[in-house]
Design a protein around this motif. Structure first.
Motif, PDB file in Angstrom:
ATOM      1  N   PHE A 262       0.841  -1.192   0.000  1.00  0.00           N
ATOM      2  CA  PHE A 262       0.000   0.000   0.000  1.00  0.00           C
ATOM      3  C   PHE A 262       0.878   1.244   0.000  1.00  0.00           C
ATOM      4  O   PHE A 262       1.929   1.283   0.653  1.00  0.00           O
ATOM      5  CB  PHE A 262      -0.891   0.041   1.245  1.00  0.00           C
ATOM      6  CG  PHE A 262      -1.854  -1.090   1.363  1.00  0.00           C
ATOM      7  CD1 PHE A 262      -3.049  -1.083   0.658  1.00  0.00           C
ATOM      8  CD2 PHE A 262      -1.582  -2.167   2.199  1.00  0.00           C
ATOM      9  CE1 PHE A 262      -3.952  -2.130   0.764  1.00  0.00           C
ATOM     10  CE2 PHE A 262      -2.481  -3.212   2.329  1.00  0.00           C
ATOM     11  CZ  PHE A 262      -3.670  -3.199   1.607  1.00  0.00           C
ATOM     12  N   SER A 263       0.427   2.281  -0.695  1.00  0.00           N
ATOM     13  CA  SER A 263       1.096   3.583  -0.637  1.00  0.00           C
ATOM     14  C   SER A 263       0.071   4.660  -0.947  1.00  0.00           C
ATOM     15  O   SER A 263      -0.700   4.535  -1.902  1.00  0.00           O
ATOM     16  CB  SER A 263       2.251   3.651  -1.648  1.00  0.00           C
ATOM     17  OG  SER A 263       2.939   4.888  -1.533  1.00  0.00           O
TER      18      SER A 263
ATOM     19  N   THR B  67       2.219  -2.582   4.706  1.00  0.00           N
ATOM     20  CA  THR B  67       1.898  -1.170   4.886  1.00  0.00           C
ATOM     21  C   THR B  67       3.077  -0.476   5.522  1.00  0.00           C
ATOM     22  O   THR B  67       3.851  -1.087   6.255  1.00  0.00           O
ATOM     23  CB  THR B  67       0.641  -0.979   5.757  1.00  0.00           C
ATOM     24  OG1 THR B  67       0.365   0.416   5.902  1.00  0.00           O
ATOM     25  CG2 THR B  67       0.821  -1.593   7.125  1.00  0.00           C
TER      26      THR B  67
ATOM     27  N   ASP C  20      -1.862   4.856   4.764  1.00  0.00           N
ATOM     28  CA  ASP C  20      -1.178   3.678   5.326  1.00  0.00           C
ATOM     29  C   ASP C  20      -1.937   3.122   6.523  1.00  0.00           C
ATOM     30  O   ASP C  20      -2.118   1.904   6.653  1.00  0.00           O
ATOM     31  CB  ASP C  20       0.241   4.050   5.772  1.00  0.00           C
ATOM     32  CG  ASP C  20       1.232   4.091   4.625  1.00  0.00           C
ATOM     33  OD1 ASP C  20       0.802   3.995   3.465  1.00  0.00           O
ATOM     34  OD2 ASP C  20       2.435   4.235   4.892  1.00  0.00           O
TER      35      ASP C  20
ATOM     36  N   ALA D  35      -5.257   1.566   5.451  1.00  0.00           N
ATOM     37  CA  ALA D  35      -5.037   0.265   4.808  1.00  0.00           C
ATOM     38  C   ALA D  35      -4.738  -0.817   5.836  1.00  0.00           C
ATOM     39  O   ALA D  35      -5.273  -1.938   5.750  1.00  0.00           O
ATOM     40  CB  ALA D  35      -3.892   0.373   3.808  1.00  0.00           C
ATOM     41  N   ALA D  36      -3.889  -0.492   6.807  1.00  0.00           N
ATOM     42  CA  ALA D  36      -3.559  -1.470   7.843  1.00  0.00           C
ATOM     43  C   ALA D  36      -4.798  -1.874   8.626  1.00  0.00           C
ATOM     44  O   ALA D  36      -5.027  -3.064   8.891  1.00  0.00           O
ATOM     45  CB  ALA D  36      -2.503  -0.898   8.783  1.00  0.00           C
TER      46      ALA D  36
ATOM     47  N   VAL E  53       4.127  -4.663   8.762  1.00  0.00           N
ATOM     48  CA  VAL E  53       4.376  -3.224   8.785  1.00  0.00           C
ATOM     49  C   VAL E  53       5.850  -2.984   8.474  1.00  0.00           C
ATOM     50  O   VAL E  53       6.727  -3.467   9.189  1.00  0.00           O
ATOM     51  CB  VAL E  53       4.022  -2.605  10.153  1.00  0.00           C
ATOM     52  CG1 VAL E  53       4.218  -1.086  10.106  1.00  0.00           C
ATOM     53  CG2 VAL E  53       2.586  -2.942  10.543  1.00  0.00           C
TER      54      VAL E  53
END
Length: 212
Positions: free
Chosen positions: A64-65, A98, A105, A108-109, A126
């Motif tokens: 994810f970004s 993530t 971020d 998404a987490a 992470v």
């Protein structure tokens, strides 16, 4: 950080066994586990086993970004994010990276952790750019970050201290080990997300899905 990627995110078990007619051939029996993900293989060397494992994991991993500030109502982003995560899971993806920053971020987490309740074989890792990245977070963001680290299957601290390039190195790490990037990029802003999306597109090893 330990140099071995596999030791950083999971547990390796390595056994050397004898093979061949006279037991004169050495074979490496390898097992890697992170969360509920297990990979097993045999090869001539540990290096070869790790190479196969890394590629196997990459094909099942998502990164994810996204921007630290979500434009408009963040609740509008969440349904799209959950839809993409579920689609990836249905396609066989199980490991999700993530970066632990505020904004996308974090969202998404939390979305992955929410889905894990019904899909316990999902794994959240992470990728922490440096030790203490939450030092300047607000109190509420610190609490969310702490909870994410506690609930994640693994956390990889990529540097013990801050450096100007640490965030980009974090993004490089996630791209190297993933085959899908779920992004939240407005298409013109500069910064880490723009860098990550463009690098993924140029490299052609990572499929980019932009939710913006």
């Amino acid at each position: 950080m330990r140099e071995n990627f596999f030791e950083n995110i999971g547990t390796e078990t390595v056994t050397e066994i004898s093979n061949g007619l006279f037991g004169d051939v050495s074979v490496c029996r390898y097992r890697f586990m992170v969360g509920c993900i297990v990979y097993e293989t045999e090869a001539a060397s540990l290096e070869e086993c790790r190479k196969h494992c890394a590629e196997w994991l990459r094909k099942r991993s998502v990164a994810f970004s996204g921007h630290r500030k979500l434009q408009g109502n963040p609740n509008r982003v969440l349904p799209c994010l959950l839809s993409e995560i579920r689609a990836c899971y249905a396609s066989g993806y199980r490991l999700f990276y993530t970066g632990g920053a505020v904004g996308f971020d974090t969202l998404a987490a939390e979305a992955v952790l929410s889905e894990k309740r019904n899909c316990p074989d999902m794994v959240l890792v992470v990728a922490v750019p440096f030790n203490g990245q939450d030092a300047l977070f607000s109190q509420s963001a610190k609490l969310r970050y702490k909870w994410i680290l506690e609930e994640a299957d693994a956390a990889v601290i990529l540097s013990e201290s801050y450096s100007p390039e640490c965030y980009l190195k974090r993004n490089d790490f996630m791209l190297l080990h993933s085959s899908v990037l779920i992004a939240y990029w407005d298409g013109f802003s500069c910064g880490g997300t723009a860098y990550t999306v463009r690098k993924a597109l140029n490299g052609k090893r990572v499929v980019v899905r932009n939710l913006f």
